[in-house]
Design a protein around this motif. Structure first.
Motif, PDB file in Angstrom:
ATOM      1  N   ALA A  12     -13.842  -3.293   2.916  1.00  0.00           N
ATOM      2  CA  ALA A  12     -12.387  -3.317   2.771  1.00  0.00           C
ATOM      3  C   ALA A  12     -11.888  -2.166   1.900  1.00  0.00           C
ATOM      4  O   ALA A  12     -10.709  -2.050   1.662  1.00  0.00           O
ATOM      5  CB  ALA A  12     -11.924  -4.649   2.188  1.00  0.00           C
ATOM      6  N   GLY A  19      -7.548   6.524  -1.676  1.00  0.00           N
ATOM      7  CA  GLY A  19      -6.990   5.180  -1.792  1.00  0.00           C
ATOM      8  C   GLY A  19      -5.509   5.163  -2.103  1.00  0.00           C
ATOM      9  O   GLY A  19      -4.936   4.099  -2.315  1.00  0.00           O
ATOM     10  N   SER A  52     -11.211   1.903   0.868  1.00  0.00           N
ATOM     11  CA  SER A  52     -10.801   3.092   1.622  1.00  0.00           C
ATOM     12  C   SER A  52     -12.041   3.950   1.879  1.00  0.00           C
ATOM     13  O   SER A  52     -13.098   3.744   1.276  1.00  0.00           O
ATOM     14  CB  SER A  52      -9.772   3.878   0.835  1.00  0.00           C
ATOM     15  OG  SER A  52     -10.417   4.637  -0.166  1.00  0.00           O
ATOM     16  N   GLY A  53     -11.872   4.918   2.781  1.00  0.00           N
ATOM     17  CA  GLY A  53     -13.015   5.749   3.157  1.00  0.00           C
ATOM     18  C   GLY A  53     -13.721   6.342   1.954  1.00  0.00           C
ATOM     19  O   GLY A  53     -14.944   6.239   1.804  1.00  0.00           O
ATOM     20  N   GLU A  57      -7.797  13.850   7.812  1.00  0.00           N
ATOM     21  CA  GLU A  57      -8.976  14.600   7.359  1.00  0.00           C
ATOM     22  C   GLU A  57      -9.820  15.059   8.524  1.00  0.00           C
ATOM     23  O   GLU A  57     -10.995  14.723   8.625  1.00  0.00           O
ATOM     24  CB  GLU A  57      -9.818  13.741   6.413  1.00  0.00           C
ATOM     25  CG  GLU A  57      -8.985  13.265   5.258  1.00  0.00           C
ATOM     26  CD  GLU A  57      -9.783  12.413   4.307  1.00  0.00           C
ATOM     27  OE1 GLU A  57     -10.981  12.670   4.162  1.00  0.00           O
ATOM     28  OE2 GLU A  57      -9.178  11.496   3.735  1.00  0.00           O
ATOM     29  N   GLY A 111      -3.070   5.864  -0.122  1.00  0.00           N
ATOM     30  CA  GLY A 111      -2.261   5.407   0.997  1.00  0.00           C
ATOM     31  C   GLY A 111      -1.920   6.482   2.013  1.00  0.00           C
ATOM     32  O   GLY A 111      -1.059   6.266   2.861  1.00  0.00           O
ATOM     33  N   LYS A 112      -2.595   7.620   1.937  1.00  0.00           N
ATOM     34  CA  LYS A 112      -2.303   8.690   2.889  1.00  0.00           C
ATOM     35  C   LYS A 112      -2.571   8.221   4.319  1.00  0.00           C
ATOM     36  O   LYS A 112      -1.725   8.343   5.216  1.00  0.00           O
ATOM     37  CB  LYS A 112      -3.171   9.925   2.602  1.00  0.00           C
ATOM     38  CG  LYS A 112      -3.056  10.461   1.203  1.00  0.00           C
ATOM     39  CD  LYS A 112      -3.959  11.649   0.969  1.00  0.00           C
ATOM     40  CE  LYS A 112      -5.441  11.353   1.117  1.00  0.00           C
ATOM     41  NZ  LYS A 112      -5.984  10.450   0.095  1.00  0.00           N
ATOM     42  N   SER A 113      -3.775   7.670   4.526  1.00  0.00           N
ATOM     43  CA  SER A 113      -4.124   7.220   5.875  1.00  0.00           C
ATOM     44  C   SER A 113      -3.172   6.119   6.324  1.00  0.00           C
ATOM     45  O   SER A 113      -2.720   6.093   7.462  1.00  0.00           O
ATOM     46  CB  SER A 113      -5.554   6.688   5.913  1.00  0.00           C
ATOM     47  OG  SER A 113      -6.461   7.679   5.519  1.00  0.00           O
ATOM     48  N   THR A 114      -2.881   5.234   5.413  1.00  0.00           N
ATOM     49  CA  THR A 114      -1.986   4.133   5.741  1.00  0.00           C
ATOM     50  C   THR A 114      -0.642   4.654   6.234  1.00  0.00           C
ATOM     51  O   THR A 114      -0.138   4.241   7.276  1.00  0.00           O
ATOM     52  CB  THR A 114      -1.783   3.252   4.501  1.00  0.00           C
ATOM     53  OG1 THR A 114      -3.048   2.749   4.099  1.00  0.00           O
ATOM     54  CG2 THR A 114      -0.839   2.102   4.790  1.00  0.00           C
ATOM     55  N   ARG A 147     -12.708  -6.592  -8.513  1.00  0.00           N
ATOM     56  CA  ARG A 147     -12.888  -7.229  -7.213  1.00  0.00           C
ATOM     57  C   ARG A 147     -14.287  -6.987  -6.669  1.00  0.00           C
ATOM     58  O   ARG A 147     -14.472  -6.626  -5.501  1.00  0.00           O
ATOM     59  CB  ARG A 147     -11.828  -6.749  -6.226  1.00  0.00           C
ATOM     60  CG  ARG A 147     -11.584  -5.243  -6.241  1.00  0.00           C
ATOM     61  CD  ARG A 147     -10.633  -4.916  -5.095  1.00  0.00           C
ATOM     62  NE  ARG A 147     -10.412  -3.491  -4.967  1.00  0.00           N
ATOM     63  CZ  ARG A 147     -10.109  -2.917  -3.810  1.00  0.00           C
ATOM     64  NH1 ARG A 147     -10.030  -3.625  -2.717  1.00  0.00           N
ATOM     65  NH2 ARG A 147      -9.897  -1.618  -3.745  1.00  0.00           N
ATOM     66  N   GLN A 157     -13.587   5.455  -1.172  1.00  0.00           N
ATOM     67  CA  GLN A 157     -14.203   4.417  -2.001  1.00  0.00           C
ATOM     68  C   GLN A 157     -15.517   3.953  -1.390  1.00  0.00           C
ATOM     69  O   GLN A 157     -16.509   3.749  -2.097  1.00  0.00           O
ATOM     70  CB  GLN A 157     -13.233   3.246  -2.151  1.00  0.00           C
ATOM     71  CG  GLN A 157     -12.009   3.576  -3.010  1.00  0.00           C
ATOM     72  CD  GLN A 157     -10.909   2.546  -2.901  1.00  0.00           C
ATOM     73  OE1 GLN A 157     -10.762   1.886  -1.870  1.00  0.00           O
ATOM     74  NE2 GLN A 157     -10.107   2.415  -3.954  1.00  0.00           N
ATOM     75  N   ALA A 168       0.828  -1.201   0.000  1.00  0.00           N
ATOM     76  CA  ALA A 168       0.000   0.000   0.000  1.00  0.00           C
ATOM     77  C   ALA A 168       0.863   1.252   0.000  1.00  0.00           C
ATOM     78  O   ALA A 168       0.434   2.313  -0.454  1.00  0.00           O
ATOM     79  CB  ALA A 168      -0.925   0.008   1.211  1.00  0.00           C
TER      80      ALA A 168
END
Ligand SMILES: Nc1ncnc2c1ncn2[C@@H]1O[C@H](COP(=O)(O)OP(=O)(O)OP(=O)(O)O)[C@@H](O)[C@H]1O
Ligand SMILES: Nc1ncnc2c1ncn2[C@@H]1O[C@H](COP(=O)(O)OP(=O)(O)OP(=O)(O)O)[C@@H](O)[C@H]1O
Ligand SMILES: [Mg+2]
Ligand SMILES: [Mg+2]
Lengths: 269, 423, 459, 329, 269
Positions: free
Chosen positions: E165, A57, E167-168, A191, A59-62, E158, E170, A36
């Motif tokens: 599963a 999606g 991201s926020g 956020e 990967g910022k939060s990750t 998918r 999405q 990710a």
């Protein structure tokens, strides 16, 4: 993609600024087999507010969660590379995760107040860290934190109500107040304003500005305007890569990378 | 956005207002009504059965709180009875016995009831008189009318059952107003006996109480801690799977097998504690613990991860997260499991058969290591008693067990409602 | 009384250590730069308190175990013990009597020879009590010394305490394994003996069950356990579940989704009473009310051999008994599904029952399954209802109107019957138990796999 | 700190374990004992089943092991040997009385005049080795009514069933000469043929719940019950005995063995405990006082020993004669 | 405060536009004793996108939920006044709530996908309403809805993965796709973009624009920019009152009320 050197020596005055508060070197994050975050290196400084931007999606939060090891809670998540806080590797086995998280606070994308009273929501952190002696001190901390989060006037008469009975925006501000209450060194915000109205947002932005210099602040945001308003450094992520990192003004006016340019001008996603 | 054009071709009639939709809606509402009715029916049925069971139990059991007594005036004038001044009630009663109190009572009974009637005075009836005298020695001067229990057979005959021979006598004495049914306070304070007129439930009640205390003190903490470990800390590996499977499996093991375990392990370790509540409690705790673990894990699972994240992010340690946030939020669910598990333990007999609690214990236990029996065992023993007087007593004992259960559940439910939170 | 003193000492000294350590930690804190130490004073306090209290308590328990023997040796070496019989039960009885009197449990000795030994017992007990107290105190002091040398401003007391807590949690979870091993150990020895008399093949595959408990020479043809296992499954897992799952689930649904909160608050505990009604009551209900009705019904629909003892009657009543297990646990899991899920579905225009069936139940499935598993277990373990309403005849039939019996009833009957514990019939109870244990174990392994695959997380 | 070994908090007391059939009588004796000896600790009577009781009894000679085993059948040689092996060498056997096994029907129910042979043929799984075909009583004997066979009785694990097997089924079985011969040639086969009961629903195992049997036959007039005599005596207003070979199951007929359904009950006592356990001697004396004709035990349904047995039991208590292997011949 | 008349006759061409799709008249909403919405009257038209703006906690979400009776699910909520859909009172006892909600779809502030596969999330509504016959039709609906929500490319491989599963951002787009799938007449969106990045937001805004004219759309937002971009009418709420309602351009450039002006210019909160 840019190299590590480029990113850490971001300004001509790099030397003058001293050591960064946090430094990530060649960090990759995997969810199971899925990568990710791919080989990201970045410096975070107390002097600046750092904004992470990028499409949903990416990967910022990750990446944000790796900075205070909140991803330890996700079973499948695995981190490679080195992340240092004041020169200490936070993934080193000697690191006390609890203390780390007290020093690196976090505010989440979805507000998550405890199902306790508003007062207890704020008092919880100071209490477990023993930051207040006696009720008066605790009251003071609670009031100060709520004021800073711009929530005091709205809730001062109902501190005993449940934190979950507030409106979405109020809940998020409560969570910010909760994070501030333990006086962290770094504050990560995922956020934090996505559920706030402009006035509350402005308050938070003011607060962020006020806290800058004292705390290192990292903020994930979808709003270019917000990034431009509050941050001094901006990192642009795309598909798990750190595409560009530099002065916010440079990024917005004069991006080095084509992808950044396209994103900023709303040309792709 | 290019595909947007392709789909705006048809006229603007939204499918949710088409006749087909309306027709379907009717069906859906019918299904909804059926479904709701089914739910109501299910609840109603269960409640109905409950009411029926409770109703029959109470109907049958209320008589068990009474016994048949003769009202006999007894005067002690000129008998020279002296009351011993002692704390030891047993000794005082014996002193009265040696001074001829039993004979005085049977003489008085003969005077009132006639010879045939006096023969139906319970052989232990004089003890009631003795207790009254000891409680208030001035009775010796005044004399008084005492409610003396009848024999068990007479009591059955008085109720119109049992041997026909005694029934005319019962009718006759009833016509004379000497015999009646009276509330038997002693039922709630005595222990087991072989005469249905003299039995009490207190001994078994105390035994159950001690047993449940031990069970709760062991099963609740161990169950909750194990649930927390498995849900919050256990690494996902083979070892955890083994623990998980064995807990689920223990919940499925028939209770008698726990009795075998108690016999083989606890009674080998503590051979002197056969029939003691502490062993019974330990055995039942092993049986109850899995239920608490299973329901506890479900409750813990239901606590949203965002709460944990929130706490972790302000620097709470995993232990603090669990004990400050997860456990309080999961408590209502854990209490549900505890209620169910403890209710089962309270009503359980099979494992206790093997560790010596199917016993005749005529004095209430005074501690965790005294010989004792428990309520369901007492009910079981009484239900198989030969004499008919025990039928009602059995039902009365069942009522006592239910009241005990209600009190126990009431407490847990009170706690559950107090802790129930929404998020 | 003598066991209370060490307990009080341990608590008292521990408390003192607790207070002192807390005071010291506060001082550390005030002196520390920035007024912060890694662990709160309260953790320092517990660290010291536990280091003092726990060794003392452990010693007290140990002393309780061994001091009795020491006292006994002391008494036996006294001159008064010379008159005792050399060995045997009488000697033990005399000593017991004397000890009981010395401890104040009895006023006087019933056995005259015990009287002279009372005084030596008293003296010895006093002596060893003193020794115990002194050693306990010493241990407490050692613990205190250890704890206080380690308590420094930057000492991580919290993580020590928390590691301790984790160890306790882990130990708690191993109780289940120990119990499992204990059960296995208890059963396996006797089972092996039984299989020495009746071959496992006959036992596991035979279809006729009718052992003669009074006979010491087993006839393998009468030890076929299949009818028992069939009866167990038929009554406990099939008929009872056909009653309990729909009723329990529908009750849970009604209570969580349709009933007013007030009604739910009362009805839910009311249903839980059903689980606590003594099984004797259900037994009589099944035998005298339900079974005859079932028989009449069976005859009315043309089943001529409908018996007044039927699997159906037992299974139905058992189903009623376990409704609350299903409904309570299902209720909890359904109400734990976040409101947002419900809102999402309702906002799509779903009716309540569509929301329940398509969103809430799938999301709450693990909890519901756990409830059902518990219910099945309880049904399988139940014996009273079976014997009262289903008879004890080991029939291998699928006709629910016939009498049947279950493994568990047979185990109870064999173990509490009049037969000698050495007889093959009694030993067969252990084998039945072990096989049942293995079967449930296998089922649980499968269930674990299944739940792992289907678990749906909603956040 | 309290003691090693026997240091429970209570004093030594008489402890009796074993048969649930003997249990009601033992409890009555225990109560009498406590009343007469208030200063002695109350005996503990536990119902474990005869087998379980003897196993506990034979586990050893210590003060924690029971002093008395209640048995509704005689001790088996194997059990005696276990006892010996565990050091329980001196055992006193006392026959306390007899338990009658009776067959009964509801007061206004089926009228049957049975013989052991008819009972055997009606209930055996394989009467005389042949498949069981009888569905109605008149299939067994034309003199019986044309009603379905339905008998509620005790399970194989109970003592009552054991007596029923021995006294009625076995007797009925042995009326057949082949069976008698089989007894000599193949004892196990004989026992199986003679005592195995049909499991097709005509005979219903009812657990050890004699009161439930009474209730069931009361509500089903065509059913017959098998239970202890005391239950019949207590419920004479509801049930009526089924005569066996023309003999009514009354107290006198059972005591005189005219009704084929009485069998002995025993208590086994450890001689070594007599001096060690306070009250054991007195407890035995209370037994002896209670088991006589018209005594408290007879009142609750004990069938009193014949005179010669009574004398032997009395002397067993006074002389403390112990069992030897020879007694089991 | 403005009067009902002012609000419904908002433009000179009011007559030309015909009847409004929804009309609220003197609506007040209470939580227990607390008044959260005070006497609000408003018209909602298919021709326009209507934006609700206002500071946090002012009652925007509350009012929005009255429009499809989602507040029925909150025990303490009570509604006074009249709300009509195509002239029918939706609080009338004859009103069918299920059909109402099928006609008036909703997207929530916090994304709330069902814990099912992505496919099943979308197919849920059409399936319960019986809008598709057979698998192919359903596949088409799913694809179309996901495309319109700008999610198709990201998830097409998918569809069987769980919706939770994602991201926020999405997740939120999945929820929008889910709402679109039943082809409602009115779509209520409670800050649908608060968790989205600019590109996804732009997609949604495009979609909103595209749907306008066919469906009546109400959107709650904290972003003035967004309101200005997507809406033709804007309603400004404050403390439970509808302060001003009118053409978006008027509100933003030339507000009638002082409070509106202050809010827009970020001067109070
Ligand atoms: N727990 C998880 N398990 C597996 N994959 C995950 C998990 N959480 C996130 N992902 C995936 O990792 C990638 C990065 O997700 P992340 O939440 O970090 O994105 P983001 O930049 O924060 O997006 P947004 O702006 O929408 O919040 C996404 O593809 C997402 O699907
Ligand atoms: N379920 C509830 N019970 C009681 N009060 C509530 C409830 N939900 C909201 N409120 C209160 O009603 C008022 C309006 O809340 P609402 O959620 O409608 O605000 P909002 O305008 O949507 O705010 P935000 O922009 O923060 O989402 C607030 O004061 C809030 O505290
Ligand atoms: Mg994110
Ligand atoms: Mg809102």
């Amino acid at each position: 993609m840019v190299t590590t050197e480029t990113l850490s020596a971001d300004t001509p005055h790099a030397q003058e600024l001293g050591e960064p508060k946090m430094r990530a070197t060649d960090v990759s994050v995997f969810y199971g087999d899925k990568k990710a975050i791919d080989n990201v290196s970045i410096d975070i400084r107390t002097e600046h507010v750092t904004a992470f931007i990028g499409p949903s999606g990416c990967g910022k939060s990750t990446f944000l969660r790796t900075l205070n090891r909140m991803n330890d809670t996700i079973g499948s998540a695995r981190v490679e590379g080195v992340i240092e806080l004041d020169g200490e590797d936070i993934y080193h086995s000697g690191m006390d995760v609890v203390q780390l998280r007290a020093r690196v606070g976090m505010v989440f994308q979805k507000p998550n107040p405890f199902p306790k009273s508003i007062y207890e929501n704020i008092a919880y952190g100071p209490r477990i860290h023993g930051l207040a002696e006696g009720k008066t001190e605790m009251d003071a901390i609670v009031e100060r934190s709520l004021r800073r989060a711009g929530l005091w006037e709205e809730v001062k008469d109902r501190l005993e109500d449940s934190g979950t009975a507030l409106s979405g925006g109020q809940q998020q501000r409560l969570c910010i107040a909760r994070a501030i209450a333990v006086d962290p060194e770094v504050i990560l915000m995922d956020e934090p304003c996505s559920a706030l109205d402009p006035i509350a947002t402005a308050k938070i932005e003011e607060l962020i500005d006020e806290l800058r210099g004292r705390y290192a602040i990292v903020i994930v945001t979808h709003s270019m305007q917000q990034a431009a308003r509050v941050s001094q450094r901006t990192a642009f992520f795309h598909l798990g890569n750190l595409v560009e990192y530099g002065h916010t003004s440079d990024i917005f006016t004069n991006p080095r990378e084509k992808r950044t340019q396209d994103y900023i001008t709303g040309r792709y996603g | 956005m290019s595909e947007a054009a392709t789909m705006t071709g048809n006229p603007i009639v939204t499918p949710t207002r088409s006749p087909a939709f309306e027709a379907r809606l009717k069906k859906r509402y019918a299904a909804e009504r059926r479904f709701k009715a089914l739910g109501l029916g299910a609840v109603g049925f269960s409640l109905l059965v409950l009411v029926f069971l409770l109703g029959t139990m109470i109907w049958n059991g209320l008589g068990g709180f009474q016994r048949t007594v003769f009202d006999v005036p007894v005067s002690f004038e000129g008998m020279g009875l002296t009351v011993m001044q002692t704390d030891n009630e047993g000794a005082a009663i014996r002193a009265l016995q040696s001074q001829g109190l039993p004979e005085i009572v049977s003489f008085a009974a003969e005077k009132t009831l006639g010879e045939a009637g006096a023969a139906q005075i319970n052989s232990e009836a004089w003890r009631e008189v003795a207790s009254a005298i000891i409680a208030d020695p001035s009775v010796v001067q005044r004399g008084g009318t005492f409610a003396l229990p009848t024999t068990d057979r007479f009591s059955t005959a008085y109720l119109g059952e049992g041997q026909a021979a005694l029934q005319p006598l019962a009718r006759e004495l009833e016509a004379q107003g000497h015999v009646r049914r009276a509330f038997d306070f002693g039922f709630l304070s005595r222990a087991d006996a072989t005469d249905a007129q003299l039995v009490g439930i207190w001994g078994a009640l105390v035994g159950s109480f001690y047993t449940m205390i031990v069970t709760l003190l062991l099963a609740f903490p161990i169950g909750v801690l194990a649930a927390l470990y498995l849900e919050e800390y256990a690494p996902r590996n083979r070892w955890t799977d083994i623990i998980e499977v064995s807990i689920n499996n223990l919940a499925a093991v028939p209770s008698i097998i726990f009795g075998l375990l108690g016999l083989a392990v606890f009674l080998t370790l503590f051979p002197t504690l056969r029939s003691a509540p502490v062993i019974g409690g330990m055995t039942l705790a092993l049986m109850t613990m899995p239920v608490i673990v299973i329901s506890g894990r479900n409750a813990i699972k239901a606590v949203p991860p965002s709460i944990r994240d929130g706490a972790l992010a302000v620097g709470a340690s995993p232990v603090q997260v669990v004990f400050h946030h997860v456990l309080p939020l999961a408590l209502p669910g854990i209490l549900t499991g505890t209620i169910i598990g403890m209710a089962r333990a309270l009503g359980e007999t099979a494992p206790l058969l093997l560790i010596g609690m199917r016993a005749f214990v005529s004095t209430p236990p005074t501690g965790f290591t005294d010989n004792a029996t428990v309520l369901p065992m007492q009910i079981y023993l009484w239900s198989d008693q030969v004499t008919r007087g025990f039928v009602e007593r059995t039902s009365a004992a069942i009522i006592v067990l239910l009241v005990f259960l209600l009190l126990m559940n009431g407490l847990a439910i009170y706690l559950r409602n107090r802790f129930e939170k929404k998020w | 009384m003598s066991s209370v003193i060490p307990l009080l000492l341990a608590i008292g000294l521990g408390l003192a250590g607790w207070l002192v350590a807390r005071g010291r930690a506060w001082r550390f804190r005030r002196e520390a730069p920035g007024g912060k130490i890694p662990s709160l004073p309260i953790y320092h306090a517990w660290y010291a308190g536990l280091w003092i209290g726990l060794p003392m308590l452990a010693f007290a328990a140990l002393w309780r175990g061994i001091s009795g023997n020491l006292v006994l040796q002391h008494v036996l070496s006294s001159p008064d013990a010379g008159a005792l019989p050399a060995f045997g039960l009488r000697r033990d009885a005399i000593l017991d009597e004397a000890r009981a009197v010395a401890m104040g449990l009895a006023d006087r000795a019933l056995i005259p020879e015990a009287q002279p030994l009372v005084e030596p017992f008293r003296e010895a007990m006093a002596l060893y009590n003193w020794i115990g107290v002194v050693v306990a105190l010493l241990l407490g002091l050692v613990g205190a010394a250890w704890a206080f040398t380690r308590l420094k401003p930057n000492f991580g007391a919290r993580s020590r305490i928390e590691n301790g807590v984790l160890v306790v949690l882990f130990v708690a979870s191993t109780v289940a394994i120990l119990t499992t091993l204990g059960i296995f150990g208890t059963l396996v020895f006797e089972t092996v003996r039984f299989f020495g008399m009746v071959s496992p093949v006959d036992f596991l595959l035979g279809t006729h069950w009718g052992p003669d408990p009074m006979s010491m020479t087993p006839d393998p043809a009468r030890y076929g356990s299949i009818p028992l296992f069939w009866g167990t499954i038929f009554i406990g897992a099939i008929i009872a579940m056909i009653v309990a799952i729909p009723l329990g689930l529908m009750s849970a649904i009604y209570l969580t989704q349709y009933a007013s909160p007030q009604a739910r608050k009362w009805i839910k505990p009311a249903l839980e009473i059903l689980a606590g009604v003594p099984t004797v009551v259900y037994g009589y209900f099944a035998a005298l009310t339900v079974a005859p009705a079932v028989r009449d019904f069976g005859i009315a629909i043309g089943i001529s051999n409908a018996s007044s003892e039927s699997a159906l009657a037992a299974g139905m009543v058992m189903g009623i008994m376990i409704i609350p297990l299903v409904s309570s646990l299902a209720d909890d899991s359904i109400s734990a599904v976040p409101q947002a899920m419900r809102d999402g579905s309702l906002a799509m225009g779903a009716t309540t029952n569509e929301t329940i069936r398509r969103v809430l139940i799938p999301a709450a499935l693990p909890g519901i399954v756990a409830g059902v598993m518990l219910a099945i277990s309880r049904a399988i373990g139940e014996t009273m209802i079976v014997v009262m309403a289903a008879g004890a005849a080991a029939n291998l039939t699928a006709n629910p109107f016939e009498a049947m019996t279950t493994v568990t009833f047979q185990i109870v009957a064999m173990l509490t019957g009049e037969a000698s514990l050495e007889s093959p019939a009694t030993l067969s109870a252990f084998a039945l138990g072990l096989v049942l244990f293995m079967i449930t174990l296998a089922l649980n392994v499968i269930a674990l796999r299944v739940v792992k695959r289907f678990r749906e997380a909603y956040e | 700190a309290c003691g090693s070994g026997g240091g429970s908090t209570s004093n030594l007391a008489v402890r009796a374990v074993g048969s649930s059939t003997v249990y009601p009588f033992a409890t009555v004796v225990s109560e009498l004992f406590s009343r007469n000896h208030p200063d002695l600790p109350a005996p503990l009577i536990e119902s474990t089943g005869t087998g379980g009781g003897i196993a506990l009894f034979c586990a050893g000679d210590g003060a924690q092991t029971p002093s008395i085993a209640n048995a509704s059948r005689r001790m088996k040689v194997s059990e005696f040997e276990t006892c010996q092996a565990n050091g329980v060498t001196d055992i006193i056997e006392v026959q306390i009385g007899m338990d009658g096994v009776v067959m009964a029907a509801a007061k206004n129910g089926i009228t049957l005049n049975l013989t052991p042979e008819m009972v055997y043929r009606a209930l055996a799984a394989n009467p005389y080795g042949q498949p069981q075909t009888a569905r109605n009583w008149n299939d067994v004997d034309p003199s019986l009514p044309a009603l379905p066979i339905l008998v509620y009785g005790p399970p194989t694990t109970s003592g009552t069933r054991d007596s029923f097997n021995e006294l009625i089924l076995m007797a009925g079985c042995d009326t057949n000469a082949d069976m008698k011969a089989l007894k000599d040639s193949d004892e196990d086969r004989h026992k199986q043929v003679c005592t195995e009961v049909r499991s097709d629903g005509a005979y219903v195992d009812q657990g050890e719940q004699d009161n439930l049997i009474v209730q069931k036959i009361e509500s089903n007039p065509n059913a017959v019950g098998v239970f202890g005599y005391s239950y019949m005596e207590e419920n004479l207003d509801r049930v009526r005995g089924v005569p066996m070979g023309g003999v009514e199951p009354t107290y006198d007929n059972i005591a005189s063995f005219a009704y084929p359904g009485a069998r002995a009950m025993f208590i086994y006592v450890k001689k070594s405990h007599i001096d060690a356990i306070p009250g054991l001697r007195e407890f035995l004396a209370t037994w002896a006082e209670s088991w006589g004709r018209g005594g408290p035990l007879a009142q609750i349904g004990l069938v009193v020993n014949p005179d010669d047995v009574m004398a032997r039991s009395n002397s067993a208590i006074t002389e403390l004669r112990t069992l030897t292997a020879a007694d089991f011949q």
